[in-house]
Design an enzyme around this catalytic site. Structure first.
Site, short mmCIF file in Angstrom:
data_model
loop_
_atom_site.label_atom_id
_atom_site.label_comp_id
_atom_site.label_asym_id
_atom_site.label_seq_id
_atom_site.Cartn_x
_atom_site.Cartn_y
_atom_site.Cartn_z
N ALA A 63 44.57 62.95 51.08
CA ALA A 63 45.18 63.23 49.78
C ALA A 63 44.82 64.66 49.40
O ALA A 63 43.87 65.23 49.93
CB ALA A 63 44.61 62.27 48.74
N GLY A 102 43.90 59.71 53.31
CA GLY A 102 45.29 59.37 53.07
C GLY A 102 46.17 59.63 54.30
O GLY A 102 47.19 58.96 54.50
N GLU A 125 36.63 59.18 52.89
CA GLU A 125 36.63 59.22 51.42
C GLU A 125 35.23 59.05 50.82
O GLU A 125 34.90 59.65 49.80
CB GLU A 125 37.55 58.13 50.86
CG GLU A 125 39.04 58.45 50.93
CD GLU A 125 39.68 58.06 52.25
OE1 GLU A 125 38.94 57.85 53.24
OE2 GLU A 125 40.92 57.96 52.30
C1 3H9 Z 1 41.92 60.72 50.22
O1 3H9 Z 1 42.63 60.92 51.15
C2 3H9 Z 1 42.12 59.59 49.25
C3 3H9 Z 1 43.09 58.56 49.71
O2 3H9 Z 1 42.44 57.53 50.40
C4 3H9 Z 1 43.75 57.89 48.53
C5 3H9 Z 1 44.90 58.54 47.93
C6 3H9 Z 1 45.59 57.72 46.89
N1 3H9 Z 1 42.88 68.55 49.79
O3 3H9 Z 1 37.51 72.57 55.63
P1 3H9 Z 1 38.35 73.76 55.91
C7 3H9 Z 1 41.42 72.92 52.08
S1 3H9 Z 1 40.59 61.73 49.89
C8 3H9 Z 1 42.99 69.81 49.36
O4 3H9 Z 1 37.77 75.10 55.68
P2 3H9 Z 1 38.39 73.10 58.70
C9 3H9 Z 1 40.03 73.51 51.98
O5 3H9 Z 1 39.57 73.52 50.65
C10 3H9 Z 1 40.68 62.98 51.12
N2 3H9 Z 1 42.54 70.87 50.07
O6 3H9 Z 1 39.00 73.72 57.37
C11 3H9 Z 1 40.24 74.89 52.54
O7 3H9 Z 1 40.84 75.68 51.54
P3 3H9 Z 1 40.52 77.24 51.42
C12 3H9 Z 1 40.23 62.52 52.45
C13 3H9 Z 1 41.95 70.63 51.24
O8 3H9 Z 1 39.38 73.39 59.76
C14 3H9 Z 1 41.29 74.65 53.62
O9 3H9 Z 1 41.93 73.41 53.30
N3 3H9 Z 1 40.20 63.62 53.38
C15 3H9 Z 1 41.80 69.33 51.73
O10 3H9 Z 1 36.98 73.51 58.86
C16 3H9 Z 1 40.71 74.53 55.03
O11 3H9 Z 1 39.67 73.57 55.02
C17 3H9 Z 1 39.11 64.36 53.55
O12 3H9 Z 1 38.09 64.12 52.97
C18 3H9 Z 1 42.29 68.25 50.95
N4 3H9 Z 1 42.19 66.99 51.37
O13 3H9 Z 1 38.35 71.54 58.46
C19 3H9 Z 1 39.24 65.51 54.51
N5 3H9 Z 1 41.17 69.39 52.93
O14 3H9 Z 1 41.02 77.82 52.71
C20 3H9 Z 1 38.77 66.76 53.86
C21 3H9 Z 1 40.95 70.69 53.17
O15 3H9 Z 1 41.25 77.68 50.20
N6 3H9 Z 1 38.94 67.94 54.69
N7 3H9 Z 1 41.41 71.45 52.16
O16 3H9 Z 1 39.02 77.30 51.30
C22 3H9 Z 1 38.16 68.19 55.77
O17 3H9 Z 1 37.28 67.44 56.14
C23 3H9 Z 1 38.37 69.49 56.48
O18 3H9 Z 1 39.04 70.37 55.59
C24 3H9 Z 1 39.23 69.39 57.78
C25 3H9 Z 1 39.53 70.83 58.30
C26 3H9 Z 1 38.42 68.63 58.83
C27 3H9 Z 1 40.53 68.72 57.52
#
Ligand code: 3H9
Length: 698
Positions: A63, A102, A125
């Site tokens: 999400a 999500g 999450e």
């Molecule tokens: C969810 O899904 C709830 C659902 O179950 C229910 C819904 C109803 N949103 O980490 P990075 C941005 S909860 C917005 O440096 P990497 C991040 O801030 C979510 N922004 O890259 C950064 O921005 P900036 C469950 C996001 O390659 C840029 O993307 N998912 C999100 O080292 C690059 O990120 C998670 O918890 C987001 N969801 O790692 C996954 N994700 O460049 C969370 C990232 O401006 N994300 N950004 O600083 C991660 O674990 C890592 O970002 C990922 C990439 C592994 C994907």
């Protein structure tokens, strides 16, 4: 047509591609785009099968966290998923990169899933203080069984494509996501496979329905280390509902749990920490576009506890290391400790059985500083005195290759001073790792007066590459973390003189959520170090000195502020210590009083926050969130409290400033007077967060 989701038709297959950099998060635009494209594909009589895939570096990573806490925008994810799952035409999710949160929930609502070999699938999450809120807790147990589902949902760690294939989470491993997904969709059509809707398939729940201990044991194992956290327990309850309730009721239960967590304080703090960590990697004051230098090989000076731990961190990331000592004996000891360390982790199942040999092969132990010649980054982890550091950096000038970044792992010494001992101060900076360096995630990157921007960028990016969380700080005694900790240390000692006991102070601090209190920490580190240093400087600390004079050096002597049974690290309160404190106070003519737990908490935390305000005012840290990152990843600050500066904002700066002024007077301690920045913010009714650029976190 949607800007961020495209629909193409290849004969009878519709390919829906999400393209919303950087991570294809499920913003309202993406949700709307998927809904629209899937609906068109369902309505298109030419289409018989649908593939959902993503452009860029990853499948949907979850999400869009920046939308949380704001008014919801339609369509909701549940609505999109319900359309997909009820599609009369098979939908195949074609995954590459990371299908998280999500994103995996979208894939679970598809009828089939395929993934590339390096893909990772997970429901993380819980790490944001949440539980999966779009069916993940109901569909994943049906896809892989409750045991693995609990591991992925309550633990929050993703699994790789191989494990996903084995568990039945994906059907096939494919080469390219879009082409592989399309080929698989054609196969489904050719073989006339039925639509596989996870909501209707309870087969993998049968064992846990018959014997619930399968589920409860898995939960117990995973929540052992979840003290103070709400999300892991709520997530476990939601998975339990998948076993106990029909699908739709389970979904309802999940939704309730999700909303409660999303609106709660813990998740707010954890989402803040997520963005704070990413913000910390952005270095203020460095010209835009500054590129780091290439680092192919690293040399580490000193194979002691710190040097060894740092070497392991690089080897863990596959980066070759030259580990340098001054003599064969020290080198052999250091290499032996690393080997043992790796073997113990492999024996526990923490790393594969062949990892110790592979990782040790990346560490080349040698004697003599002249061997630093091929390193692009040299990290010094030698004895912690200025004279020794200067001597080492002087020699580096002679032996290190031009352009190599020269880093000191000092935990408090002046890097400007160290840099003066070389002719290349532009290459010198601090990389302060925390002990044990192969475990602790923080690396304070110390920017000295003359540090070149590209050297700084190099240090920050290499720290991220070895899975550390870097925070850029300026030169001062103890940098950010230890400088703030010193304030806590001072107060904890004073509290003993006023009538508190070590165990009372430590209990308050651990109840707050820190892994250890100051006195247990002192016992772990060894009390003799401070004692010797006080003696050298002619300083007295009556209680700590008395303990050391009685041979109580901490855990290593089985006695310190606490006593320890042989072979145990459990800190046991010791009446002898109480007696020793009483005697010391009597000798000094000090009167004891009852010190309340509330006072202890305030005097442990507020002086640190006060120091944090000074650190900000001096520009030692660029942002309050950088200070929080230091505490979260270097000192075990409870993530659900966001970090000291975030927490201070939740308590209220006016209250903190008032209490500090009160204690300054009450305990006759001018160092507790509120710092000018804290006072200013308090007077203006502002927060520390108001100093930073608007945060992405809600
Ligand atoms: C969810 O899904 C709830 C659902 O179950 C229910 C819904 C109803 N949103 O980490 P990075 C941005 S909860 C917005 O440096 P990497 C991040 O801030 C979510 N922004 O890259 C950064 O921005 P900036 C469950 C996001 O390659 C840029 O993307 N998912 C999100 O080292 C690059 O990120 C998670 O918890 C987001 N969801 O790692 C996954 N994700 O460049 C969370 C990232 O401006 N994300 N950004 O600083 C991660 O674990 C890592 O970002 C990922 C990439 C592994 C994907």
């Amino acid at each position: 047509m949607s800007e961020v989701v495209k629909l193409e038709r290849h004969d009878n297959i519709a390919v829906v591609t999400v393209n919303s950099p950087p991570v294809n998060a499920l913003s309202a635009a993406v949700r709307g785009g998927i809904f629209e494209c899937i609906k068109s594909a369902i309505d298109d009589a030419q289409v018989q099968g649908i593939v959902l895939t993503c452009a860029g570096r990853t499948f949907i990573a979850g999400a869009d966290i920046t939308e949380f806490g704001k008014p919801p925008k339609p369509p909701g994810l549940a609505e999109v998923l319900s359309l997909m799952e009820s599609s009369p035409k098979p939908i195949v999710a074609a995954i590459h990169g990371t299908a998280l949160g999500g994103g995996l929930e979208v894939a679970l609502a598809c009828h089939y899933r395929v993934a590339t070999k390096d893909a990772k699938l997970g429901l993380p999450e819980v790490k944001l203080g949440l539980l999966p809120g779009a069916g993940g807790t109901q569909r994943l147990p049906r896809a892989v069984g409750p045991e693995l589902a609990v591991k992925m949902i309550v633990g929050g760690d993703p699994i790789g494509a191989d494990a996903a294939l084995k568990a039945g989470l994906i059907e096939e491993i494919v080469e390219g996501p879009a082409s592989g997904g399309e080929a698989f969709a054609r196969k489904v059509l050719a073989e006339k496979r039925p639509l596989r809707k996870l909501r209707d398939d309870d087969s993998k729940l049968a064992a846990a329905k018959a014997d619930r201990s399968i589920f409860t044991n898995a939960v117990a194992a995973l929540t052992k280390k979840s003290r103070g956290l709400e999300a892991p327990f709520a997530a476990a309850d939601a998975v339990g509902a998948a076993i106990d309730l029909p699908f739709d009721e389970g979904l309802k239960k999940e939704r309730e749990g999700f909303l409660k967590l999303m609106n709660g304080d813990q998740s707010k703090a954890q989402r803040y920490a997520f963005f704070a960590e990413r913000e910390a990697a952005k270095i203020s004051g460095v010209p835009e576009g500054t590129k780091g230098r290439n680092v192919a090989r690293v040399a580490i000076l000193g194979a002691g506890t710190m040097g060894g731990g740092i070497a392991m961190s690089f080897a863990n990331a596959g980066i070759p290391v030259t580990l340098i000592e001054t003599g064969e004996e020290q080198l052999k000891r250091g290499m032996g400790i690393m080997q043992k360390n790796y073997e113990a982790t492999a024996a526990r199942g923490g790393i594969p059985a062949d990892a110790p040999a592979k990782r040790m092969a990346l560490i080349n132990g040698v004697v003599g500083i002249e061997n630093v010649g091929d390193a692009d980054l040299v990290i010094e982890a030698v004895f912690e005195t200025m004279a020794v550091k200067k001597e080492v950096f002087g020699k580096l000038d002679q032996y290190a290759k031009p352009g190599a970044v020269l880093a000191s792992n000092t935990s408090y010494l002046n890097i400007d001073e160290i840099a003066k001992s070389t002719k290349r101060p532009q290459d010198v900076l601090g990389m302060h790792f925390f002990s044990p360096a192969n475990v602790m995630k923080l690396c304070e990157i110390v920017r000295a007066d003359k540090t070149a921007p590209d050297a700084l960028v190099t240090a920050v990016s290499i720290a991220r590459k070895i899975a550390k969380v870097p925070a850029v700080v300026g030169v001062c005694d103890g940098f950010v973390g230890n400088r703030m900790l010193a304030q806590r240390g001072k107060q904890s000692e004073k509290l003993l003189f006023e009538g508190a006991l070590p165990q009372q102070v430590d209990a308050v601090v651990t109840k707050f959520g820190m892994p250890m209190g100051p006195f247990a920490m002192g016992d772990l580190a060894g009390l003799d170090i401070g004692w010797r240093s006080r003696k050298d400087r002619g300083i007295k600390s009556e209680i700590a000195d008395a303990l050391c004079e009685a041979g109580r050096f901490g855990q290593k002597t089985g006695k310190g502020y606490y006593k320890y049974e042989p072979g145990s690290r459990a800190a046991l309160p010791d009446p002898e210590v109480e007696k020793l404190i009483d005697e010391t106070l009597a000798r000094l003519g000090r009167k004891k009083r009852v010190v309340s737990d509330d006072e202890i908490l305030e005097r442990m935390m507020y002086p640190m926050i006060n120091e944090g305000a000074k650190i900000l005012a001096e520009g030692i840290a660029a942002r309050p969130s950088d200070i929080d990152v230091v505490w979260l990843y270097g000192y075990g600050w409870p993530i659900y409290r966001g970090g000291p500066m975030f927490w201070a904002d939740t308590v209220g700066l006016k209250h903190i400033a008032d209490r500090l002024a009160f204690y300054a007077k009450e305990t006759n301690d001018p160092s507790l007077e509120p710092a000018p920045l804290l006072k200013k913010l308090a007077d203006e009714g502002k927060t520390f967060a108001s100093l930073a650029a608007p945060s992405k976190a809600a």
